[in-house]
Design a protein around this motif. Structure first.
Motif, mmCIF file in Angstrom:
data_model
loop_
_atom_site.group_PDB
_atom_site.id
_atom_site.type_symbol
_atom_site.label_atom_id
_atom_site.label_comp_id
_atom_site.label_asym_id
_atom_site.label_seq_id
_atom_site.Cartn_x
_atom_site.Cartn_y
_atom_site.Cartn_z
ATOM 1 N N PHE A 1 -35.757 28.347 -55.613
ATOM 2 C CA PHE A 1 -37.079 28.036 -55.075
ATOM 3 C C PHE A 1 -38.177 28.506 -56.029
ATOM 4 O O PHE A 1 -39.184 27.821 -56.228
ATOM 5 N N GLY A 2 -37.968 29.689 -56.613
ATOM 6 C CA GLY A 2 -38.944 30.206 -57.559
ATOM 7 C C GLY A 2 -39.051 29.359 -58.807
ATOM 8 O O GLY A 2 -40.156 29.102 -59.310
ATOM 9 N N VAL A 3 -37.911 28.915 -59.333
ATOM 10 C CA VAL A 3 -37.925 28.071 -60.536
ATOM 11 C C VAL A 3 -38.654 26.758 -60.269
ATOM 12 O O VAL A 3 -39.487 26.311 -61.072
ATOM 13 N N ILE A 4 -38.369 26.146 -59.131
ATOM 14 C CA ILE A 4 -39.015 24.879 -58.788
ATOM 15 C C ILE A 4 -40.518 25.072 -58.637
ATOM 16 O O ILE A 4 -41.323 24.262 -59.126
ATOM 17 N N ALA A 5 -40.922 26.161 -57.966
ATOM 18 C CA ALA A 5 -42.348 26.424 -57.774
ATOM 19 C C ALA A 5 -43.053 26.610 -59.114
ATOM 20 O O ALA A 5 -44.154 26.083 -59.330
ATOM 21 N N LEU A 6 -42.438 27.359 -60.020
ATOM 22 C CA LEU A 6 -43.040 27.581 -61.328
ATOM 23 C C LEU A 6 -43.195 26.265 -62.096
ATOM 24 O O LEU A 6 -44.259 25.992 -62.698
ATOM 25 N N LEU A 7 -42.139 25.456 -62.107
ATOM 26 C CA LEU A 7 -42.203 24.190 -62.836
ATOM 27 C C LEU A 7 -43.308 23.285 -62.290
ATOM 28 O O LEU A 7 -44.096 22.712 -63.053
ATOM 29 N N ILE A 8 -43.354 23.156 -60.982
ATOM 30 C CA ILE A 8 -44.354 22.268 -60.377
ATOM 31 C C ILE A 8 -45.761 22.760 -60.664
ATOM 32 O O ILE A 8 -46.641 21.984 -61.084
ATOM 33 N N VAL A 9 -46.010 24.039 -60.455
ATOM 34 C CA VAL A 9 -47.359 24.577 -60.637
ATOM 35 C C VAL A 9 -47.812 24.461 -62.088
ATOM 36 O O VAL A 9 -48.934 24.020 -62.371
ATOM 37 N N LEU A 10 -46.962 24.831 -63.030
ATOM 38 C CA LEU A 10 -47.352 24.775 -64.437
ATOM 39 C C LEU A 10 -47.556 23.331 -64.903
ATOM 40 O O LEU A 10 -48.489 23.032 -65.670
ATOM 41 N N LEU A 11 -46.694 22.428 -64.452
ATOM 42 C CA LEU A 11 -46.852 21.020 -64.824
ATOM 43 C C LEU A 11 -48.136 20.437 -64.249
ATOM 44 O O LEU A 11 -48.893 19.736 -64.950
ATOM 45 N N VAL A 12 -48.398 20.718 -62.986
ATOM 46 C CA VAL A 12 -49.603 20.173 -62.347
ATOM 47 C C VAL A 12 -50.856 20.760 -62.978
ATOM 48 O O VAL A 12 -51.828 20.031 -63.249
ATOM 49 N N GLN A 13 -50.875 22.058 -63.227
ATOM 50 C CA GLN A 13 -52.049 22.663 -63.855
ATOM 51 C C GLN A 13 -52.316 22.057 -65.231
ATOM 52 O O GLN A 13 -53.455 21.719 -65.568
ATOM 53 N N THR A 14 -51.267 21.917 -66.029
ATOM 54 C CA THR A 14 -51.441 21.372 -67.374
ATOM 55 C C THR A 14 -51.872 19.912 -67.337
ATOM 56 O O THR A 14 -52.777 19.499 -68.077
ATOM 57 N N ALA A 15 -51.250 19.119 -66.468
ATOM 58 C CA ALA A 15 -51.602 17.700 -66.386
ATOM 59 C C ALA A 15 -53.032 17.517 -65.897
ATOM 60 O O ALA A 15 -53.791 16.689 -66.440
ATOM 61 N N ALA A 16 -53.433 18.285 -64.885
ATOM 62 C CA ALA A 16 -54.785 18.151 -64.356
ATOM 63 C C ALA A 16 -55.818 18.566 -65.397
ATOM 64 O O ALA A 16 -56.833 17.876 -65.600
ATOM 65 N N LEU A 17 -55.568 19.666 -66.070
ATOM 66 C CA LEU A 17 -56.524 20.134 -67.067
ATOM 67 C C LEU A 17 -56.579 19.187 -68.263
ATOM 68 O O LEU A 17 -57.647 18.994 -68.869
ATOM 69 N N ALA A 18 -55.456 18.578 -68.616
ATOM 70 C CA ALA A 18 -55.455 17.605 -69.710
ATOM 71 C C ALA A 18 -56.340 16.411 -69.379
ATOM 72 O O ALA A 18 -57.050 15.880 -70.250
ATOM 73 N N ASP A 19 -56.313 15.972 -68.128
ATOM 74 C CA ASP A 19 -57.184 14.867 -67.717
ATOM 75 C C ASP A 19 -58.659 15.229 -67.883
ATOM 76 O O ASP A 19 -59.468 14.402 -68.321
ATOM 77 N N VAL A 20 -59.000 16.461 -67.538
ATOM 78 C CA VAL A 20 -60.399 16.874 -67.655
ATOM 79 C C VAL A 20 -60.783 17.041 -69.123
ATOM 80 O O VAL A 20 -61.874 16.639 -69.550
ATOM 81 N N TYR A 21 -59.899 17.623 -69.919
ATOM 82 C CA TYR A 21 -60.172 17.757 -71.357
ATOM 83 C C TYR A 21 -60.323 16.387 -72.022
ATOM 84 O O TYR A 21 -61.076 16.239 -72.998
ATOM 85 N N ALA A 22 -59.608 15.384 -71.525
ATOM 86 C CA ALA A 22 -59.712 14.046 -72.103
ATOM 87 C C ALA A 22 -61.106 13.472 -71.917
ATOM 88 O O ALA A 22 -61.543 12.620 -72.701
ATOM 89 N N ASP A 23 -61.798 13.937 -70.890
ATOM 90 C CA ASP A 23 -63.167 13.482 -70.661
ATOM 91 C C ASP A 23 -64.113 14.118 -71.665
ATOM 92 O O ASP A 23 -64.895 13.436 -72.319
ATOM 93 N N SER A 24 -64.068 15.427 -71.791
ATOM 94 C CA SER A 24 -64.867 16.139 -72.795
ATOM 95 C C SER A 24 -64.421 17.592 -72.841
ATOM 96 O O SER A 24 -63.899 18.126 -71.845
ATOM 97 N N TRP A 25 -64.651 18.236 -73.967
ATOM 98 C CA TRP A 25 -64.247 19.631 -74.089
ATOM 99 C C TRP A 25 -65.093 20.528 -73.194
ATOM 100 O O TRP A 25 -64.613 21.555 -72.703
ATOM 101 N N VAL A 26 -66.338 20.127 -72.964
ATOM 102 C CA VAL A 26 -67.201 20.932 -72.100
ATOM 103 C C VAL A 26 -66.665 20.937 -70.672
ATOM 104 O O VAL A 26 -66.552 21.986 -70.025
ATOM 105 N N ARG A 27 -66.326 19.758 -70.177
ATOM 106 C CA ARG A 27 -65.787 19.672 -68.814
ATOM 107 C C ARG A 27 -64.445 20.389 -68.692
ATOM 108 O O ARG A 27 -64.168 21.042 -67.689
ATOM 109 N N GLY A 28 -63.610 20.255 -69.710
ATOM 110 C CA GLY A 28 -62.328 20.924 -69.675
ATOM 111 C C GLY A 28 -62.474 22.434 -69.643
ATOM 112 O O GLY A 28 -61.798 23.122 -68.865
ATOM 113 N N ALA A 29 -63.365 22.950 -70.486
ATOM 114 C CA ALA A 29 -63.579 24.395 -70.518
ATOM 115 C C ALA A 29 -64.132 24.891 -69.192
ATOM 116 O O ALA A 29 -63.669 25.910 -68.650
ATOM 117 N N LEU A 30 -65.111 24.171 -68.642
ATOM 118 C CA LEU A 30 -65.708 24.600 -67.383
ATOM 119 C C LEU A 30 -64.701 24.524 -66.239
ATOM 120 O O LEU A 30 -64.671 25.401 -65.362
#
Length: 274
Positions: free
Chosen positions: A128-157
């Motif tokens: 359960f812990g491994v699955i939780a870690l994988l999901i959370v890290l993947l979702v955080q990275t994917a979501a932040l990548a979408d924001v960074y793709a818009d602009s570095w200012v938005r991604g940083a904020l």
């Protein structure tokens, strides 16, 4: 936050702790940044947990810097996002992620509360812990990548706002009325220390600050999006907190780490949707 912690030198107990004492407590317990804890008592914990969003601000800024630099040097949004997500893990020795994994194992086990708490205290990580870690890290990275793709200012904020919201969730998890699951450990040291009025005041201040910081990026709609993202992050963290209190009889250091990661993930997802 982990339940094991080297006790600092004892100090005489007092009714109040100064802001510097509280900040040292917050940075000393929530990060690996150099901060010698001068007080280890309930008043220091009260001030320190109320200052937890300040820790989030520092962690978020330190995480955003390498992400922005990578983008400016020609790196892609995914690389920038991955590094931005990795920095907070390094600044906390991975304790919040470890808390997330342990909490997932405890919740996922069909054991009584005492047995589930023993599972959480073990050094290994279950499925359960491994699955939780994988999901959370993947979702955080994917979501932040979408924001960074818009602009570095938005991604940083977005990265900074998520880090602050995550530590604000810890402030709320430390409010009056939330019991500790164990009589010892860091979770017990901070459980129920923050007055409810203080927690609400800090929540209002952080939400307003997030909206004001986003206002120049897109006017009122963007400001509203950031405010809603902070509140939604707190709502998701609150749901997890209540589940843990019912399941374990209270909170532990692992639960605080899980609340932090769930809040950060929720905030990033909503910011990416904009």
């Amino acid at each position: 936050m982990k339940d094991s912690f080297d006790d600092p030198p004892p100090v005489p107990p007092g009714e109040r702790a100064s802001l510097p004492d509280g900040l040292r407590f917050a940075f000393g317990t929530l990060t690996v940044l150099p901060a010698r804890i001068t007080r280890w008592d309930r008043p220091a914990a009260r001030t320190g947990m109320a200052c937890a969003p300040v820790v989030g601000l520092a962690v978020g800024l330190l995480a955003a810097v390498p992400g922005v630099l990578l983008l400016l040097l020609g790196g892609g949004p995914l690389l920038a996002a991955a590094v931005t997500v990795a920095v907070p893990a390094a600044l906390t020795r991975g304790l919040h992620l470890d808390g997330l994994a342990d909490t997932a194992d405890g919740l996922g086990s069909a054991k009584p509360a005492d047995a589930a708490l023993r599972i959480m205290k073990q050094s290994d990580i279950g499925p359960f812990g491994v699955i939780a870690l994988l999901i959370v890290l993947l979702v955080q990275t994917a979501a932040l990548a979408d924001v960074y793709a818009d602009s570095w200012v938005r991604g940083a904020l977005a990265g900074v706002a998520a880090a602050v919201a995550a530590r604000l969730a810890m402030t709320l998890a430390s409010r009056e009325g939330v019991p500790a699951a164990r009589p010892e450990g860091l979770g017990a040291a901070v459980a129920g220390v923050v007055p409810s009025r203080t927690a609400l005041a800090v929540t209002g201040l952080v939400t307003a600050a997030a909206a004001l910081a986003a206002l120049p990026l897109g006017g009122l709609p963007t400001a509203l999006q950031y405010a809603v993202s902070v509140l939604a992050a707190l709502a998701a963290a609150e749901l997890l907190l209540r589940r843990c209190v019912r399941r374990f009889g209270g909170v532990t250091g692992d639960v605080f780490g899980a609340v932090c990661e769930v809040a950060a993930t929720t905030a990033l997802v909503l910011l990416a949707l904009g």
